[in-house]
Design an enzyme around this catalytic site. Structure first.
Site: not given
Ligand code: SAH
Length: 339
Positions: A110, A213-214, A157-158, A114, A288, A103, A330, A90
């Protein structure tokens, strides 16, 4: 047979020379593809007819087809692409006042898993090729009948686990003789691969860096993002400092706020401590809906979190996500089974 969208101009020149064609024909083809978004040799009318007939035997366009398009009420569009091998990915078009962002995905699925992200839940299938990455961009520019302003590797993906294809795609789209999109219009988002960050710092590619980061607490971050068990916050920070010393670039941090998980006063203080000394911009994203265990904090909590960051001098913004109604926000891009 080579995928035309995976070739830089110099490679394309070399290929034509090896077939005893003039090298400048490659420039003409590059121009058709990247300036006029033509994906059909028969439309390249300044090429000799005979060459137009031969090219399909030498080069093909990444066979990628949009199998579904969804339109959000906020203007976001999501595309589901079917690749040559049946895999599906996608990508998303995000509209902001005065500019358009794509995007883009870098992998099918991936491997990082996470806990809040739908992409990881489907597992990892394979890396995307350079052509498949470039193709997302050209196909979407055709779909929106215009040029994109910014490209973010924030799809599936990363990107640092598929560095070669991602960098080659960036270099092709950057080439001033073709699409000519400035490096500053690209962003790589990473879950935190220190070696990848350092290699970017050492490269000529001056793109933007965003870090998911989170949490700035190792134990919590490891439970949310398994990659943290291998690459701890300390090793990540060391790479970020190296990157900033070398490039001078500000770094964006993504922080998805999850109610009762990473939104407390202790969490924000730890974040402040972690980022102190790093020129940062912090994107706060109320999480989200993906994982039913994770909910958004109240608006007040979100405001409090941001106020505290601002009070100590950090720049930040709260991102109310785009495209949630079509699962384009995201973390909502998922791998679908082959069909
Ligand atoms: N693998 C890379 C690229 C993916 S970007 C990375 O982790 O940065 C996708 C973004 O959406 C990342 O910042 C991820 O942490 C964030 N993301 C994933 N699930 C999410 C959610 N449920 N709510 C908000 N952000 C989320």
């Amino acid at each position: 047979m080579k995928d035309i969208l995976s070739l830089g101009l110099d490679e394309m020149r070399g290929l034509l020379l090896s077939k005893e064609e003039a090298a400048f024909r490659a420039d003409q083809i590059f121009n058709w593809v990247y300036k006029k978004r033509t994906l059909d040799f028969s439309e390249m009318t300044n090429l000799p007819k005979a060459l137009r007939g031969e090219l399909p035997g030498l080069l093909y366009f990444s066979a990628m087809r949009a199998v579904e398009k969804q339109f959000s009420k906020d203007g976001t569009e999501k595309y589901l692409w079917k690749l040559k091998d049946g895999n599906q990915i996608e990508s998303v078009v995000l509209r902001h006042p005065g500019h358009v962002t794509f995007c883009i995905s870098s992998q099918v699925g991936c491997a990082l898993n996470c806990s809040f992200c739908a992409t990881g839940a489907g597992g990892f299938s394979r890396n995307l090729s350079t052509g498949e990455i470039v193709s997302q961009v050209i196909h979407m520019e055709r779909a929106i009948h215009g040029p994109v302003d910014n490209i973010v590797f924030m799809g599936m993906g990363e990107p640092f686990l598929n560095e070669n294809s991602v960098y080659k795609a960036i270099n092709i789209l950057h080439d001033p003789r073709g699409r000519n999109l400035g490096f500053r219009h690209f962003t790589i988002s990473t879950a935190g691969i220190p070696e990848g960050i350092k290699r970017l710092a050492d490269s000529e590619i001056d793109i933007r860096l965003s870090v998911s980061l989170h949490s700035a607490k190792d134990e919590l971050r490891s439970s949310l993002m398994p990659v943290n068990r291998i690459h701890s916050l300390d090793s990540l920070r060391e790479a970020l400092v190296y990157y900033q010393q070398k490039t001078g670039n500000r770094i964006t941090f993504e922080y998805a706020l999850i109610s009762g998980v990473n939104d407390t006063a202790g969490d924000v203080e730890q974040l402040i401590k972690y980022l102190r000394g790093i020129k940062s911009f912090i994107n706060i994203i109320p999480v989200n809906p993906v994982n039913p265990n994770f909910e958004r904090p109240t608006d007040q909590k979100v405001v409090d979190f941001e106020e505290r960051l601002k009070a100590v001098g950090f720049e930040s913004a709260v991102r109310h996500e785009k495209g949630t109604d079509i699962d384009a926000a995201c973390g909502q891009l998922r791998q679908r089974r082959r069909g």
